[in-house]
Design a protein around this motif. Structure first.
Motif, mmCIF file in Angstrom:
data_model
loop_
_atom_site.group_PDB
_atom_site.id
_atom_site.type_symbol
_atom_site.label_atom_id
_atom_site.label_comp_id
_atom_site.label_asym_id
_atom_site.label_seq_id
_atom_site.Cartn_x
_atom_site.Cartn_y
_atom_site.Cartn_z
ATOM 1 N N ILE A 1 52.485 48.401 36.565
ATOM 2 C CA ILE A 1 52.395 47.346 35.622
ATOM 3 C C ILE A 1 52.054 46.928 35.351
ATOM 4 C CG2 ILE A 1 55.294 46.689 36.627
ATOM 5 C CD1 ILE A 1 54.064 44.104 36.942
ATOM 6 N N GLY A 2 50.775 46.807 35.697
ATOM 7 C CA GLY A 2 49.109 46.626 34.845
ATOM 8 C C GLY A 2 49.749 44.795 34.447
ATOM 9 N N GLY A 3 48.560 44.388 33.468
ATOM 10 C CA GLY A 3 48.811 43.083 33.090
ATOM 11 C C GLY A 3 50.202 43.141 31.847
ATOM 12 N N LEU A 4 51.102 43.370 32.318
ATOM 13 C CA LEU A 4 52.422 43.214 31.608
ATOM 14 C C LEU A 4 53.069 41.346 31.411
ATOM 15 C CD1 LEU A 4 55.502 44.035 30.532
ATOM 16 C CD2 LEU A 4 56.515 44.241 32.671
ATOM 17 N N HIS A 5 52.978 40.553 32.896
ATOM 18 C CA HIS A 5 53.777 39.387 31.999
ATOM 19 C C HIS A 5 52.398 38.798 32.254
ATOM 20 C CE1 HIS A 5 57.274 40.707 33.351
ATOM 21 N NE2 HIS A 5 56.688 41.195 34.826
ATOM 22 N N GLY A 6 51.120 39.268 31.369
ATOM 23 C CA GLY A 6 49.938 38.113 31.804
ATOM 24 C C GLY A 6 50.254 37.847 30.087
ATOM 25 N N ALA A 7 48.680 36.580 29.561
ATOM 26 C CA ALA A 7 48.411 37.270 28.138
ATOM 27 C C ALA A 7 47.420 38.590 27.576
ATOM 28 C CB ALA A 7 47.973 35.369 28.416
ATOM 29 N N LEU A 8 47.822 37.853 26.003
ATOM 30 C CA LEU A 8 46.987 38.823 25.843
ATOM 31 C C LEU A 8 45.140 38.481 25.969
ATOM 32 C CD1 LEU A 8 47.939 41.553 23.709
ATOM 33 C CD2 LEU A 8 47.405 40.556 21.969
ATOM 34 N N TYR A 9 44.464 39.673 26.017
ATOM 35 C CA TYR A 9 42.879 39.802 26.133
ATOM 36 C C TYR A 9 42.430 40.317 24.867
ATOM 37 C CZ TYR A 9 38.203 38.874 27.900
ATOM 38 O OH TYR A 9 36.377 38.453 28.145
ATOM 39 N N SER A 10 41.249 39.800 24.423
ATOM 40 C CA SER A 10 40.945 40.769 23.148
ATOM 41 C C SER A 10 39.560 40.292 23.775
ATOM 42 C CB SER A 10 41.196 40.030 22.105
ATOM 43 O OG SER A 10 42.282 40.033 21.130
ATOM 44 N N VAL A 11 39.145 42.078 23.654
ATOM 45 C CA VAL A 11 37.257 42.310 24.147
ATOM 46 C C VAL A 11 36.798 42.156 22.464
ATOM 47 C CG1 VAL A 11 35.621 43.787 24.481
ATOM 48 C CG2 VAL A 11 38.172 43.360 26.134
ATOM 49 N N THR A 12 35.420 41.013 22.471
ATOM 50 C CA THR A 12 35.002 40.863 20.943
ATOM 51 C C THR A 12 33.980 41.210 21.713
ATOM 52 O OG1 THR A 12 34.765 39.047 21.253
ATOM 53 C CG2 THR A 12 36.810 39.136 20.744
ATOM 54 N N PRO B 1 30.697 36.000 26.897
ATOM 55 C CA PRO B 1 32.047 35.855 26.523
ATOM 56 C C PRO B 1 32.277 36.694 25.771
ATOM 57 C CG PRO B 1 29.739 34.038 25.989
ATOM 58 C CD PRO B 1 29.714 35.033 27.043
ATOM 59 N N GLY B 2 34.023 36.936 25.773
ATOM 60 C CA GLY B 2 34.080 38.256 24.805
ATOM 61 C C GLY B 2 34.245 39.562 25.316
ATOM 62 N N SER B 3 33.248 40.014 26.594
ATOM 63 C CA SER B 3 32.616 40.891 27.099
ATOM 64 C C SER B 3 33.963 41.523 28.300
ATOM 65 C CB SER B 3 31.946 40.834 27.654
ATOM 66 O OG SER B 3 31.588 40.389 29.025
ATOM 67 N N LEU B 4 34.262 42.221 28.000
ATOM 68 C CA LEU B 4 35.509 43.417 29.498
ATOM 69 C C LEU B 4 35.360 42.507 30.579
ATOM 70 C CD1 LEU B 4 37.552 45.318 29.965
ATOM 71 C CD2 LEU B 4 35.863 46.993 29.672
ATOM 72 N N ARG B 5 34.427 42.754 30.897
ATOM 73 C CA ARG B 5 33.403 42.194 32.101
ATOM 74 C C ARG B 5 34.675 41.071 32.679
ATOM 75 N NH1 ARG B 5 30.564 44.384 36.170
ATOM 76 N NH2 ARG B 5 28.834 45.065 34.820
ATOM 77 N N GLU B 6 34.138 39.778 31.862
ATOM 78 C CA GLU B 6 35.159 38.372 31.533
ATOM 79 C C GLU B 6 36.335 38.605 31.628
ATOM 80 O OE1 GLU B 6 35.647 34.069 31.577
ATOM 81 O OE2 GLU B 6 34.217 35.198 31.809
ATOM 82 N N GLY B 7 37.237 39.275 30.927
ATOM 83 C CA GLY B 7 38.812 39.566 31.370
ATOM 84 C C GLY B 7 38.687 40.226 32.668
ATOM 85 N N CYS B 8 38.591 41.036 33.042
ATOM 86 C CA CYS B 8 38.603 42.391 33.980
ATOM 87 C C CYS B 8 38.147 41.094 35.645
ATOM 88 C CB CYS B 8 37.778 43.169 34.083
ATOM 89 S SG CYS B 8 38.203 44.625 33.369
ATOM 90 N N ARG B 9 37.465 40.437 35.832
ATOM 91 C CA ARG B 9 37.312 39.361 36.684
ATOM 92 C C ARG B 9 38.230 37.896 36.889
ATOM 93 N NH1 ARG B 9 32.268 37.103 33.877
ATOM 94 N NH2 ARG B 9 30.860 38.000 35.693
ATOM 95 N N ARG B 10 38.785 37.548 35.983
ATOM 96 C CA ARG B 10 40.045 36.301 35.986
ATOM 97 C C ARG B 10 41.050 37.257 36.811
ATOM 98 N NH1 ARG B 10 40.492 34.438 29.489
ATOM 99 N NH2 ARG B 10 38.518 34.156 29.192
ATOM 100 N N LYS B 11 41.478 35.999 37.407
ATOM 101 C CA LYS B 11 42.724 36.319 38.351
ATOM 102 C C LYS B 11 44.284 36.905 37.980
ATOM 103 C CE LYS B 11 39.188 36.033 41.476
ATOM 104 N NZ LYS B 11 38.860 38.159 42.187
ATOM 105 N N GLU B 12 44.808 35.303 36.664
ATOM 106 C CA GLU B 12 45.839 36.274 36.390
ATOM 107 C C GLU B 12 45.990 37.057 35.895
ATOM 108 O OE1 GLU B 12 43.414 34.139 32.772
ATOM 109 O OE2 GLU B 12 42.970 34.226 35.218
ATOM 110 N N PRO B 13 47.142 37.920 35.744
ATOM 111 C CA PRO B 13 47.257 38.575 34.984
ATOM 112 C C PRO B 13 46.965 38.760 33.277
ATOM 113 C CG PRO B 13 49.687 38.268 36.019
ATOM 114 C CD PRO B 13 48.930 37.178 36.006
ATOM 115 N N LEU B 14 46.397 39.821 32.543
ATOM 116 C CA LEU B 14 46.336 40.611 31.294
ATOM 117 C C LEU B 14 47.010 41.967 31.569
ATOM 118 C CD1 LEU B 14 42.911 38.364 31.501
ATOM 119 C CD2 LEU B 14 44.751 37.545 30.038
ATOM 120 N N TRP B 15 46.365 41.606 29.708
ATOM 121 C CA TRP B 15 46.697 42.750 28.978
ATOM 122 C C TRP B 15 46.057 42.610 28.270
ATOM 123 C CZ3 TRP B 15 51.163 46.076 29.671
ATOM 124 C CH2 TRP B 15 50.852 47.408 28.824
#
Length: 333
Positions: free
Chosen positions: A28-39, A46-60
């Protein structure tokens, strides 16, 4: 025109979740998580993919930029993440993604090219990862594998991906000492292996269901079953170039076994073109191979026709798709 499975998942952003066919169908991936935008296309910050992938909570995770991300080290992906490249064109180079001790990952519509270094794979799934779906990605030219699934990682689907310009394409099961890889289960369907030399895939110990793939112009073999492997090859297209042998069987001795064994392949409805030659089972009989219905009830399979071959050459790999809209559920009060 040939219809492809899950054709409706681009209707809205999170429709991908839980729509894989085969062993990765629970992802299900990050179905139940917030939307994270790579900028940012930077490797980190900040805004990098690595920053999003290291977070522990679900993210789309989606991308607001297109371009190349040069990875200086493997990019580790934590559990319950969707990395969704629809709407942009993102290419990874330098290193690849690492899925280590994680679960519920969806990787969609990305490119991987030019990974360099020892043991550098495009997507490395090890150890103990599960519920993974890799969809519509293009992979080529890494120093090791394009996708490796080893060390007790299981319940993975690879679908509608494009593989090219590579030698050891896909390894499933590490080596004869890793007997825990007997748990591995992988489905590979509607993929296009375009002149990759070998390992489409090579399997040790586990179970792999191949269906409606197009593999052409390999240089050693198309598919290999090593120690105790079970491969169910269904309605695939194998088109030989100079080398005609489709199936290879390598005999190896599991560290906890008394005798060396090869694997086994059952071919059902496959089409062999341009002189392609399936070879006989050297040790194990076809009846030793599992049937997919033992594990899942439904999968989208059709006759391996010329039209299927044409569609896979267009629809496998990265696609120039718009990003689907995010549908926000609201309740009436």
């Amino acid at each position: 025109m040939t219809s492809l499975p899950y054709a409706d998942v681009d209707n809205h952003l999170r429709a991908l979740a839980g729509r894989a066919e085969g062993f990765g169908r629970m992802a299900i991936g990050g179905l139940h998580g917030a939307l994270y935008s790579v900028t940012s296309l930077a490797d980190d910050g900040p805004g990098s993919l690595r920053e999003g992938c290291r977070r522990k909570e679900p993210l789309w995770i989606v991308f607001d930029v297109s371009g190349t991300i040069e990875l200086k080290t493997f990019l580790s992906v934590s559990s319950y993440k969707t990395i969704d490249g629809r709407g942009q064109r993102i290419k990874f180079t330098g290193k690849g993604l690492r899925l280590k001790e994680c679960e519920h990952i969806i990787i969609c519509n990305l490119e991987f090219e030019g990974g360099r270094g020892h043991d550098v794979d495009g997507i490395q799934i090890k150890p103990n990862s599960r519920h993974i779906w890799i969809d519509r990605c293009s992979l080529r030219d890494y120093d090791d594998g394009l996708i490796d699934i080893t060390r007790q990682s299981t319940d993975v689907t690879v679908s509608r991906c494009y593989f090219a310009q590579h030698d050891k394409t896909m390894l499933i099961g590490a080596d004869p000492t890793h007997v825990g890889d007997r748990c591995i289960r992988v489905t590979i369907h509607h993929c296009f292996f375009d002149g990759t030399r070998q390992r489409q895939p090579r399997l040790r110990f586990g179970r792999v269901h191949l269906y409606n793939n197009f593999t052409r112009n390999w240089a050693i073999y198309a598919v290999c079953a090593s120690v105790e492997a079970q491969i169910y090859s269904e309605c695939n297209l194998y088109e030989a170039g100079e080398k005609k042998k489709v199936f290879e069987y390598y005999t190896e001795k599991a560290v906890d076994a008394e005798e060396a064994k090869s694997g086994s392949i059952k071919s059902v409805g496959d089409v062999f073109l341009n002189g392609a030659l399936p070879s006989l089972q050297p040790v194990m009989a076809e009846h030793c191979v599992f049937h997919p219905s033992e594990h899942y009830a439904n999968w989208t399979v059709e006759a391996p026709s010329d039209s299927l071959k044409e569609v896979l050459q267009v629809c496998a790999g990265w696609q120039a798709l718009p990003r689907p809209n995010e549908i926000i559920q609201t309740s009436n009060t």
